[in-house]
Design a protein around this motif. Structure first.
Motif, PDB file in Angstrom:
ATOM      1  N   SER A 255       0.826  -1.216   0.000  1.00  0.00           N
ATOM      2  CA  SER A 255       0.000   0.000   0.000  1.00  0.00           C
ATOM      3  C   SER A 255       0.855   1.259   0.000  1.00  0.00           C
ATOM      4  CB  SER A 255      -0.933   0.002   1.207  1.00  0.00           C
ATOM      5  OG  SER A 255      -1.794  -1.119   1.128  1.00  0.00           O
TER       6      SER A 255
ATOM      7  N   THR B 102      -4.455  -3.309   4.882  1.00  0.00           N
ATOM      8  CA  THR B 102      -5.530  -3.033   3.926  1.00  0.00           C
ATOM      9  C   THR B 102      -6.719  -3.952   4.181  1.00  0.00           C
ATOM     10  OG1 THR B 102      -3.876  -2.399   2.310  1.00  0.00           O
ATOM     11  CG2 THR B 102      -6.073  -2.902   1.450  1.00  0.00           C
TER      12      THR B 102
ATOM     13  N   ASP C  60      -4.840  -3.051  -5.162  1.00  0.00           N
ATOM     14  CA  ASP C  60      -4.158  -3.367  -3.912  1.00  0.00           C
ATOM     15  C   ASP C  60      -5.142  -4.088  -2.995  1.00  0.00           C
ATOM     16  OD1 ASP C  60      -2.298  -3.324  -1.797  1.00  0.00           O
ATOM     17  OD2 ASP C  60      -2.940  -1.336  -1.135  1.00  0.00           O
ATOM     18  N   THR C  61      -4.647  -5.115  -2.301  1.00  0.00           N
ATOM     19  CA  THR C  61      -5.495  -5.804  -1.321  1.00  0.00           C
ATOM     20  C   THR C  61      -4.635  -6.300  -0.173  1.00  0.00           C
ATOM     21  OG1 THR C  61      -7.256  -7.443  -1.033  1.00  0.00           O
ATOM     22  CG2 THR C  61      -5.394  -8.105  -2.394  1.00  0.00           C
TER      23      THR C  61
HETATM   24 MG    MG Z   1      -1.901  -2.843   2.294  1.00  0.00          MG
END
Ligand code: MG
Ligand code: GTP
Length: 173
Positions: free
Chosen positions: A25, A43, A66-67
């Protein structure tokens, strides 16, 4: 207007994968907003940011997903991988286990993703020199063996972050 020109630009989905806490992230926020957060906010769910890049003088839209690196918080694996043209597979150079786990991430990627997907192995946190547990040579040789591009980055110092994303997109384009 710039936005109108960009509407015709080629469009690529890029995904970030790798263990929780490796800095996915922060790589994304450094690249898209020149922002870094020292505090760890894992996240939740899936987020994406779109950024227009200029590759060999041409505008390219990159939609970067993003995850969480916690597999249990990622029930949407197929949707996450679907349509992705490129991936940054991130580990933390100060935590060896995150490098070991890139094998699992790569297997997962090869199970779910397009076989033509371009992948860059990213050793992040290169600023923490005194506690490096995965040397550049080890990272690089694994990348070579698996036919991945390779880069070491620091989201904190903004080292090679731009390169990691733009070279990936240039290698797709
Ligand atoms: Mg993250
Ligand atoms: P999940 O969302 O849980 O999968 O984690 P993540 O991979 O997104 O990690 P995140 O970007 O949230 O960063 C985790 C922690 O590492 C945070 O405390 C960041 O400040 C720190 N961090 C990220 N990148 C760097 C870096 O390049 N250098 C240093 N020293 N710390 C970093």
């Amino acid at each position: 207007r710039e936005e109108d020109n960009n509407a015709d630009a080629p469009f690529f989905k890029i995904i970030l994968i790798g263990d929780s806490g490796v800095g996915k992230s922060n790589l994304l926020s450094r690249f898209c907003h020149n922002k870094f957060t020292l505090q760890f906010n894992s996240t939740i769910g899936v987020e994406y940011t779109t950024k227009t890049l200029t590759i060999h003088g041409h505008p390219i839209m990159a939609q970067i997903w993003d995850t969480s690196g916690h597999t249990k918080l990622r029930p949407i694996t197929d949707a996450y991988y679907r349509g992705a043209a490129g991936a940054l597979l991130v580990y933390d150079v100060t935590r060896h286990i995150t490098f070991v786990n890139t094998h699992k991430w790569l297997a997962d990627l090869r199970n779910h993703a397009d076989p033509n997907m371009v992948v860059t192995l990213v050793g992040n946190k290169s600023d923490v020199r005194q506690s490096v547990m995965v040397s550049t040579e080890v990272g690089k040789s694994f990348a070579e063996k698996e036919s991945l591009y390779f880069v070491e980055t620091s989201a904190l110092r903004a080292t090679n972050v731009e390169h990691a994303f733009t070279d990936l997109v240039a290698n797709i384009y």
